[in-house]
Design a protein around this motif. Structure first.
Motif, mmCIF file in Angstrom:
data_model
loop_
_atom_site.group_PDB
_atom_site.id
_atom_site.type_symbol
_atom_site.label_atom_id
_atom_site.label_comp_id
_atom_site.label_asym_id
_atom_site.label_seq_id
_atom_site.Cartn_x
_atom_site.Cartn_y
_atom_site.Cartn_z
ATOM 1 N N PHE A 115 -4.699 -11.759 -2.124
ATOM 2 C CA PHE A 115 -4.060 -10.795 -3.015
ATOM 3 C C PHE A 115 -4.515 -9.388 -2.701
ATOM 4 O O PHE A 115 -5.523 -9.164 -2.031
ATOM 5 C CB PHE A 115 -4.329 -11.110 -4.495
ATOM 6 N N SER A 116 -3.727 -8.429 -3.203
ATOM 7 C CA SER A 116 -4.125 -7.022 -3.209
ATOM 8 C C SER A 116 -4.300 -6.587 -4.651
ATOM 9 O O SER A 116 -3.594 -7.075 -5.544
ATOM 10 C CB SER A 116 -3.067 -6.137 -2.536
ATOM 11 N N THR A 117 -5.232 -5.671 -4.886
ATOM 12 C CA THR A 117 -5.442 -5.110 -6.215
ATOM 13 C C THR A 117 -4.926 -3.676 -6.206
ATOM 14 O O THR A 117 -5.269 -2.891 -5.324
ATOM 15 C CB THR A 117 -6.927 -5.127 -6.598
ATOM 16 N N VAL A 118 -4.078 -3.356 -7.175
ATOM 17 C CA VAL A 118 -3.498 -2.020 -7.291
ATOM 18 C C VAL A 118 -4.080 -1.358 -8.532
ATOM 19 O O VAL A 118 -4.111 -1.959 -9.606
ATOM 20 C CB VAL A 118 -1.964 -2.079 -7.393
ATOM 21 N N VAL A 119 -4.557 -0.126 -8.376
ATOM 22 C CA VAL A 119 -5.169 0.620 -9.472
ATOM 23 C C VAL A 119 -4.294 1.826 -9.790
ATOM 24 O O VAL A 119 -3.870 2.553 -8.887
ATOM 25 C CB VAL A 119 -6.590 1.087 -9.099
ATOM 26 N N GLY A 120 -4.024 2.043 -11.069
ATOM 27 C CA GLY A 120 -3.219 3.186 -11.489
ATOM 28 C C GLY A 120 -2.915 3.104 -12.972
ATOM 29 O O GLY A 120 -3.391 2.210 -13.674
ATOM 30 N N PHE A 121 -2.124 4.039 -13.455
ATOM 31 C CA PHE A 121 -1.699 4.022 -14.851
ATOM 32 C C PHE A 121 -0.579 2.997 -15.049
ATOM 33 O O PHE A 121 0.102 2.632 -14.091
ATOM 34 C CB PHE A 121 -1.262 5.413 -15.291
ATOM 35 N N ALA A 122 -0.391 2.569 -16.289
ATOM 36 C CA ALA A 122 0.503 1.443 -16.567
ATOM 37 C C ALA A 122 1.927 1.682 -16.077
ATOM 38 O O ALA A 122 2.559 0.783 -15.510
ATOM 39 C CB ALA A 122 0.499 1.144 -18.069
ATOM 40 N N ALA A 123 2.473 2.878 -16.304
ATOM 41 C CA ALA A 123 3.847 3.155 -15.871
ATOM 42 C C ALA A 123 3.976 3.044 -14.360
ATOM 43 O O ALA A 123 4.952 2.487 -13.842
ATOM 44 C CB ALA A 123 4.269 4.539 -16.348
ATOM 45 N N GLU A 124 2.987 3.571 -13.639
ATOM 46 C CA GLU A 124 3.018 3.514 -12.186
ATOM 47 C C GLU A 124 2.830 2.078 -11.675
ATOM 48 O O GLU A 124 3.459 1.671 -10.697
ATOM 49 C CB GLU A 124 1.943 4.430 -11.592
ATOM 50 N N ALA A 163 0.825 -1.211 0.000
ATOM 51 C CA ALA A 163 0.000 0.000 0.000
ATOM 52 C C ALA A 163 0.859 1.260 0.000
ATOM 53 O O ALA A 163 0.558 2.227 -0.710
ATOM 54 C CB ALA A 163 -0.938 -0.001 1.209
ATOM 55 N N VAL A 164 1.937 1.270 0.788
ATOM 56 C CA VAL A 164 2.756 2.482 0.836
ATOM 57 C C VAL A 164 3.565 2.649 -0.449
ATOM 58 O O VAL A 164 3.809 3.774 -0.894
ATOM 59 C CB VAL A 164 3.684 2.486 2.075
ATOM 60 N N VAL A 165 3.980 1.536 -1.058
ATOM 61 C CA VAL A 165 4.672 1.634 -2.348
ATOM 62 C C VAL A 165 3.702 2.170 -3.403
ATOM 63 O O VAL A 165 4.061 3.018 -4.225
ATOM 64 C CB VAL A 165 5.231 0.261 -2.764
ATOM 65 N N ALA A 166 2.461 1.684 -3.368
ATOM 66 C CA ALA A 166 1.451 2.171 -4.310
ATOM 67 C C ALA A 166 1.192 3.658 -4.120
ATOM 68 O O ALA A 166 1.120 4.423 -5.090
ATOM 69 C CB ALA A 166 0.155 1.380 -4.138
ATOM 70 N N GLU A 167 1.059 4.090 -2.883
ATOM 71 C CA GLU A 167 0.789 5.506 -2.608
ATOM 72 C C GLU A 167 1.922 6.392 -3.108
ATOM 73 O O GLU A 167 1.688 7.456 -3.692
ATOM 74 C CB GLU A 167 0.594 5.716 -1.108
ATOM 75 N N ALA A 168 3.167 5.960 -2.907
ATOM 76 C CA ALA A 168 4.303 6.755 -3.356
ATOM 77 C C ALA A 168 4.345 6.884 -4.872
ATOM 78 O O ALA A 168 4.953 7.819 -5.401
ATOM 79 C CB ALA A 168 5.611 6.134 -2.853
ATOM 80 N N ASN A 169 3.680 5.954 -5.563
ATOM 81 C CA ASN A 169 3.677 5.963 -7.026
ATOM 82 C C ASN A 169 2.306 6.326 -7.597
ATOM 83 O O ASN A 169 1.957 5.924 -8.710
ATOM 84 C CB ASN A 169 4.140 4.603 -7.544
ATOM 85 N N GLN A 170 1.539 7.097 -6.836
ATOM 86 C CA GLN A 170 0.260 7.637 -7.304
ATOM 87 C C GLN A 170 -0.746 6.559 -7.679
ATOM 88 O O GLN A 170 -1.529 6.712 -8.625
ATOM 89 C CB GLN A 170 0.491 8.579 -8.487
ATOM 90 N N CYS A 171 -0.722 5.454 -6.949
ATOM 91 C CA CYS A 171 -1.685 4.365 -7.162
ATOM 92 C C CYS A 171 -2.496 4.149 -5.895
ATOM 93 O O CYS A 171 -2.191 4.696 -4.835
ATOM 94 C CB CYS A 171 -0.963 3.068 -7.546
ATOM 95 N N ARG A 172 -3.539 3.349 -6.010
ATOM 96 C CA ARG A 172 -4.366 2.957 -4.867
ATOM 97 C C ARG A 172 -4.377 1.442 -4.780
ATOM 98 O O ARG A 172 -4.376 0.748 -5.810
ATOM 99 C CB ARG A 172 -5.796 3.468 -5.041
ATOM 100 N N SER A 173 -4.407 0.903 -3.575
ATOM 101 C CA SER A 173 -4.456 -0.551 -3.426
ATOM 102 C C SER A 173 -5.488 -0.942 -2.387
ATOM 103 O O SER A 173 -5.783 -0.174 -1.460
ATOM 104 C CB SER A 173 -3.075 -1.109 -3.031
#
Length: 412
Positions: free
Chosen positions: A274-283, A256-266
């Motif tokens: 599992f966890s689901t991460v939502v964001g743009f492909a590069a992130e 979750a914290v890695v996702a947040e640092a990269n402008q994603c949500r988990s």
């Protein structure tokens, strides 16, 4: 074939199907496969062939249903692996067998990519029914019992979010873009993370890791501005990442914290593993690479701390390690956010993007938030009720706080 032969074949098929159904029913109660195997302990090859046909057809149908419920190969394989190594191997064969029934253009690349080794030969298993191939094996009964266990698992999979079209429904416009993430950037990031994983010095590992974060932040900024100027606007996507035992909660927090640092949500689906991460492909690419590496680094650092015992209560290793990982995740999150913020500030102050950058990034984050809320409208936030181990918390914070951070031209 005579009338009696036909009747014998039908009787054999009915008897084999009855044994298979009973095995699946017993497997749903988590009965050991060795017990279930007795139902398949038949020397008659024709009986085995009838049972194998029933299992192959049922597995294929159940797998097709799982696709349509939103499941992907990595998700199914992860749960099968929890059962046994044989169940994991059989699961992979069943998925390849089922996918072989579709035209290649109608299967999203995600499915083939996740099958790993089968990516090298997309024809593998297409006409090869897994259980029919095993009828002559000496461990046929064990394999059949495992197939029944896998079938029971597939039939009980719940509906999950569809992250891409199921097999048979993909089109060239729904398949993932191939140029969103620069492979050269990813190669450099993976190189930095490999160095972080191989060093025994925590400060050096942290420097390499934050160098990778800075590099991916720059790449994300570049992609955001290019996408903003393009007529074919990219949209947020999602990926699922396995969260395995033990210490699932701090591992989910680390993601979750890695996702947040990269402008994603988990969001963590604990029961499904599992966890689901939502964001743009590069992130998303950054999150997946960084989380995998950081988890390995954290586990190595934690292992070097050794066991923890008290004179009165015995081992407290589990509490120590859970607190270690949670503290590590919290502090790493702070460091990664600082890195990303500094790179963003540098880019917005430069001549390349200037004041135009921040509104673009804000709009991009809003798109990610909207996609997340649409996909998960009923998420809840919870805090840990576990008692903390102070030594573990302090050790985890220290392990994440030793880095010397390099910036700008000093970065690899």
């Amino acid at each position: 074939m005579t009338l009696n032969d036909s009747r014998d074949a039908r009787s054999r098929a009915d008897d084999a199907a009855a044994a298979c159904r009973e095995a699946v029913w017993i497997s749903s109660a988590d009965i050991a496969p060795t017990t279930v195997a007795r139902l398949f302990d038949q020397a008659d090859r024709r009986w085995r062939a009838a049972a194998a046909q029933w299992l192959d057809e049922s597995l294929r149908s159940a797998q097709k249903t799982a696709w349509r419920r939103g499941w992907q190969p990595a998700d199914v394989h992860r749960l099968a692996r929890r059962k046994s190594a044989l169940a994991a191997r059989l699961s992979q064969e069943v998925m390849a067998f089922e996918l072989g029934g579709y035209a290649r253009a109608t299967v999203d690349r995600t499915f083939w990519d996740q099958l790993g080794e089968l990516e090298r030969d997309r024809n593998a298993g297409r006409s090869d029914a897994p259980m029919r191939r095993r009828t002559a094996d000496s461990d046929w009964a064990r394999s059949a019992a495992t197939a029944a266990q896998l079938l029971s698992l597939l039939r009980t999979l719940p509906q999950v979010q569809k992250l891409c079209p199921p097999p048979g429904e993909a089109t060239p416009t729904t398949d993932r873009p191939t140029t969103v993430v620069d492979d050269r950037v990813l190669a450099r990031v993976r190189g930095l993370l490999a160095k972080a994983e191989s060093t025994e010095f925590e400060a050096e590992a942290e420097a390499f890791t934050e160098g990778a974060q800075a590099l991916m932040t720059r790449h994300s900024i570049d992609r955001a501005m290019l996408d903003h100027q393009a007529t074919d606007h990219d949209a947020p996507g999602a990926l699922r990442i396995g969260i395995e035992n033990p210490y699932e909660q701090p591992k989910a927090l680390l993601l979750a914290v890695v996702a947040e640092a990269n402008q994603c949500r988990s969001v963590w689906s604990q029961r499904l593993g599992f966890s689901t991460v939502v964001g743009f492909a590069a992130e998303l690419a950054a999150v997946e690479s960084l989380f995998t590496s950081l988890l390995l680094q954290a586990t190595s650092a934690m292992g070097r701390q050794g066991a923890r015992r008290t004179s009165r209560t015995g081992s407290r290793t589990r509490a120590f390690r859970a607190s270690f990982l949670e503290a590590y995740a919290c502090r790493i999150g702070e460091r990664l956010r600082e890195t990303a913020a500094k790179e963003t500030e540098r880019a917005s102050a430069g001549a390349g993007f200037g004041a135009a950058l921040l509104p673009v990034l804000a709009a991009r984050r809003q798109e990610t938030d909207s996609a997340f809320e649409e996909m998960f409208p009923e998420t809840t936030t919870s805090s840990s009720s576990r008692s903390y181990d102070l030594d573990g918390w302090q050790a985890g914070t220290a392990a994440a706080d030793l880095a010397h951070i390099s910036w700008g031209s000093e970065l690899p």
